[in-house]
Design an enzyme around this catalytic site. Sequence first.
Site, PDB file in Angstrom:
ATOM      1  N   ASN A   1      -4.204   8.609   4.380  1.00 31.85           N
ATOM      2  CA  ASN A   1      -3.016   8.046   5.021  1.00 31.85           C
ATOM      3  C   ASN A   1      -3.019   8.101   6.545  1.00 31.85           C
ATOM      4  O   ASN A   1      -2.434   7.241   7.207  1.00 31.85           O
ATOM      5  CB  ASN A   1      -1.763   8.778   4.522  1.00 31.85           C
TER       6      ASN A   1
ATOM      7  N   HIS B   1       0.258   4.276  -2.633  1.00 29.97           N
ATOM      8  CA  HIS B   1      -0.053   5.635  -2.195  1.00 29.97           C
ATOM      9  C   HIS B   1       1.077   6.608  -2.542  1.00 29.97           C
ATOM     10  O   HIS B   1       0.832   7.809  -2.663  1.00 29.97           O
ATOM     11  CB  HIS B   1      -0.344   5.653  -0.694  1.00 29.97           C
TER      12      HIS B   1
ATOM     13  N   ARG C   1       0.823  -1.209   0.000  1.00 25.44           N
ATOM     14  CA  ARG C   1       0.000   0.000   0.000  1.00 25.44           C
ATOM     15  C   ARG C   1       0.862   1.267   0.000  1.00 25.44           C
ATOM     16  O   ARG C   1       0.507   2.273  -0.622  1.00 25.44           O
ATOM     17  CB  ARG C   1      -0.922  -0.030   1.218  1.00 25.44           C
TER      18      ARG C   1
ATOM     19  N   HIS D   1      -6.233  -6.013  -2.519  1.00 24.96           N
ATOM     20  CA  HIS D   1      -7.067  -6.091  -1.324  1.00 24.96           C
ATOM     21  C   HIS D   1      -7.350  -7.531  -0.909  1.00 24.96           C
ATOM     22  O   HIS D   1      -8.121  -7.766   0.010  1.00 24.96           O
ATOM     23  CB  HIS D   1      -8.381  -5.341  -1.536  1.00 24.96           C
TER      24      HIS D   1
END
Length: 317
Positions: free
Chosen positions: A93, A65, A61, A192
């Site tokens: 975040n 991001h 992740r 996910h």
Amino acid sequence: MKTLVCIVVCVLCISSINNAAHGQLTSTFYNKVCPTALSMVKAAVTKAVNNEKRMGASLLRLHFHDCFVNGCDGSILLDDNSTFTGEKSAGPNANSVRGFDVIDTIKTQVEAACTGVVSCADILAIAARDSVVQLGGPTWTVLLGRRDSTTASLSAANNNIPSPASNLSALISSFTAHGLSTKDLVALSGGHTIGQARCTTFRARVYNESNIDASFATSVKANCPSAGGDNNLSPLDLATPTTFDNKYYTDLRSQKGLLHSDQQLFSGGSTNSLVTTYSSNQNTFFTDFAAAMVKMGNISPLTGTTGQIRKNCRKAN
């Protein structure tokens, strides 16, 4: 003979630098200038994930991001300073992204072996791949040669990272804006299949939406009250939350997507067929996921003389 060896090594080093200078990432970027870099990252990731399986999802992740905010430049790792407010406190975040200590450990080890050579942005890209592999997922060749930004953008982080409340059209638009296709969107969403989400990100779905399996909603509500408990966690894939597989897509077909944005991929829209394909063919998912990760890792990298190689991933030199 020594002179010849020196010339060959120098030519190889210059070749790597020239590739980066022209904005071309290459899988062999560190082969001569820091040959142990990839093995050091792998060893540290293996240790971290073995210690806590969830860390694999967290490191994956971090890379995502990072890349969605002004490109894959390590900006997500920068702490706030007197010049700017960084990305760590942005809505997507705050109280959520983690794994910074693992990246710090890797950076310290790599700097000791090859001072000022390996970027934090590249460490994120390698760690993401190694995390997926460690949890049973596919591997891919990570292209390297990114450099690190000297600044970060709170506003860009707030605006560019897709929200878990996004509808399908918004998700497609967001990925398209980053040069990624709808196929990339569906494949990358399969990340996910590992990791967990906070109650605040899925409360509205489990309490208010109708396209959700009733027993699944009930089970999730047990740890996500209608008020309070915002940071309570639930796995994004209930069946195999620490194994990288295609169960995420099986869940979507059963209306067991935890996030609104997850279930949007299988709600009668243009992405239904891809979800169906991935749910029945894990190899196809793995192939498409790996290709999409390479593509995402190519989003606006800093190369050549732009940016820098940070000595400490949390602050500019």
